[in-house]
Structure formats: C-alpha cells, structure tokens
Design an enzyme around this catalytic site. Structure first.
Site, PDB file in Angstrom:
ATOM      1  N   LYS A  63      -6.659  -4.719   4.237  1.00 32.16           N
ATOM      2  CA  LYS A  63      -7.411  -3.768   2.918  1.00 32.16           C
ATOM      3  C   LYS A  63      -7.963  -4.444   1.498  1.00 32.16           C
ATOM      4  CE  LYS A  63      -5.930   0.963   1.417  1.00 32.16           C
ATOM      5  NZ  LYS A  63      -5.112   2.173   1.576  1.00 32.16           N
ATOM      6  N   CYS A  87      -4.854   4.184  -4.246  1.00 30.38           N
ATOM      7  CA  CYS A  87      -5.430   2.820  -3.508  1.00 30.38           C
ATOM      8  C   CYS A  87      -6.680   2.117  -4.422  1.00 30.38           C
ATOM      9  CB  CYS A  87      -5.752   2.770  -2.767  1.00 30.38           C
ATOM     10  SG  CYS A  87      -4.130   3.529  -1.132  1.00 30.38           S
ATOM     11  N   ASP A  91       1.481  -1.325  -0.051  1.00 25.99           N
ATOM     12  CA  ASP A  91      -0.062  -0.264   0.172  1.00 25.99           C
ATOM     13  C   ASP A  91       0.793   1.187   0.083  1.00 25.99           C
ATOM     14  OD1 ASP A  91      -1.965   1.369   0.445  1.00 25.99           O
ATOM     15  OD2 ASP A  91      -2.707   1.240   2.295  1.00 25.99           O
ATOM     16  N   HIS A 108     -10.771  -2.649   0.065  1.00 25.89           N
ATOM     17  CA  HIS A 108     -10.974  -1.371  -0.577  1.00 25.89           C
ATOM     18  C   HIS A 108     -11.577  -0.852  -1.892  1.00 25.89           C
ATOM     19  CE1 HIS A 108      -9.172   2.953  -0.095  1.00 25.89           C
ATOM     20  NE2 HIS A 108      -9.796   2.961   0.448  1.00 25.89           N
TER      21      HIS A 108
END
Length: 260
Positions: free
Chosen positions: A107, A59, A19, A109
């Site tokens: 994550k 992201c 990330d 997302h």
C-alpha cells in the site's frame, strides 16, 4: 568517483508503515495484551518516540504529507483517495539524484501514476526477497513497506493462536461489550500478523548483511479503525507509534518525548 564513494557510504533506509494503528497498541507502548515481539525488540534495541502525531486522521492524506513534508491541503491531497499530483515533488527525487534505488511493497495509496515513480514496486503477494534480488550492487536503497494491517475488514484466522477477547484492553471511549471485545481481538490479530512480517524483514536484512548500515523506521498512517479514533482528531485518531532502529548509531532503549 566522489559520487560513487558518497553512495557507498550512504545509509540504507527501510520505512515500515502500519495501516490504522493507534500508538498504544504495541507491547513496547504498554499494551501487554497484544503480541508484538519483533517491534518490541526494535524498541528495546533502538528508540521509541512517545508523542508522534499524523498530519491527517486518514490514510492517503497523511501518506502524502510523509512523502512531501507538506500539510495535505497545500498539495491538494486532503481528500481521502486523492492521488498525488504528478507535478508535486517528494523525497524520492532527491534520493534518486544521490544514487538511491527506491522500492515499495503493497500500500502506497498515492494513485497509480505515483507507483511508477519507484524503481521497484511489489504488490500484495510479492516476496520481500525480490527487492533485494533487484537491488543493483553498490547502490544504497530506500525500501518502503506499506502494510494493509491492521486495516479492516477483519476475519478469523489472521493470526495463530488468536487473541482471547477476554484479555484485550478496551479503550475507555468504547463500551465493554462482548462484540467490541471480539472486534478488538481481531484488530490485535492483524497487528500480530504485521509484527510477524516485520520479523521476516529484519531476518532478511541480517541474512544479507545489510543490518549494520540501515536505518529502520516504523510508524502508522493514522489511528485504529474504531469510533472516536480513525477519521477524528482526538489522540486515538492522530497519535501513532514511532520507532527507529540503527545499530551502533541509535542507543538501545532510548525514549524521546518531543512532539513529532
């Protein structure tokens, strides 16, 4: 019976996603100041791609592109934090049709509704072993591990021993100041912490006898969280690491220069 045989022969997949991590900040990409022994070993035993670029310098838009194979604006996900539309197909559906057990940690997302698409979802403090304990016998799997490193905020103590600010490599687009060096050292610490967790997962695959039929891929979702990088379309914002490891299928130490 034919479908059962196909599932038994199908490879497993582990997808590791860092990330906010530019391509240059791993030992195997030439940065000898950052300590990444496990990912460096993955490169030595597998394949390193030198020119991997993301679909967006942030992201969630780029993650949506990974899931769909489509540019973010075609799936209405080009804005940061936009959830994946419920009607949008991803690679998870055909994997499940082929008998795969799908799981993710941390994550993703793509919104809370998307998290329900997985057969298994583990949050921040769930041990990796729980996915393999839940894996039905004889089923191939897709496991995705979405690290939150090296995303900000940075705090001292992320990795021990910490990186020395005097040894970091300051990119030419940042000023070489003590404050910048301290910030980069914290960024390196977060990368090293992520690398250590990659090592945990590799050991787990070997201990469970899953390493021989598992393709492991490591890449990043966008570039480092610094000016002129994340959020921008210069190389430090959109060029990310990409490594692939599959014993006896991928030649050790292979390097590819194609645009990915």
């Amino acid at each position: 019976p034919a479908a059962a045989r196909a599932a038994a022969d199908a490879p497993n997949f582990v997808f590791l996603l860092s990330d906010d991590h530019s391509w240059s900040d791993l030992g195997c990409y030439g940065n000898t100041a950052v300590r990444t022994p496990h990912l460096d070993r993955m490169a030595r035993e597998g394949m390193r791609f030198n020119h991997c670029y993301v679909a967006a310098p942030q992201c969630s838009p780029n993650r949506s592109a990974i899931f769909t194979g489509c540019t973010p604006h075609t799936t209405a996900t080009s804005r940061l934090h936009t959830p994946m539309p419920e009607w949008e197909p991803t690679f998870l559906e055909p994997l499940k049709e082929r008998g795969y057990f799908t799981g993710a940690f941390r994550k993703v997302h793509q919104g809370a509704a998307f998290d329900r698409r997985w057969d298994f979802y583990g949050g921040r403090n769930v041990p990796f072993e729980e996915f393999f304990d839940a894996l039905p016998a004889g089923r191939p799997f897709w496991l995705q591990l979405g690290f939150t490193d090296p995303h900000r905020p940075y705090r001292p103590g992320a990795f021990n021993p910490p990186h020395d600010p005097r040894s970091v490599r300051v990119p030419p687009f940042l000023p070489d100041l003590p404050e910048v060096r301290r910030d980069l050292a914290h960024y390196y610490d977060s990368i090293a912490r992520m690398d250590a967790e990659c090592g945990q997962l590799f050991r787990l695959l070997r201990r469970r006898g899953l390493d021989r039929n598992t393709l492991v891929v490591f890449t990043g979702d966008n570039g480092m969280p610094f000016p002129r990088a994340k959020g921008g379309c210069y190389d430090p914002g959109i060029r990310v690491p990409l490594l692939a490891w599959w014993p006896r299928r991928i030649a050790a130490g292979a390097v590819r220069d194609e645009l990915i």
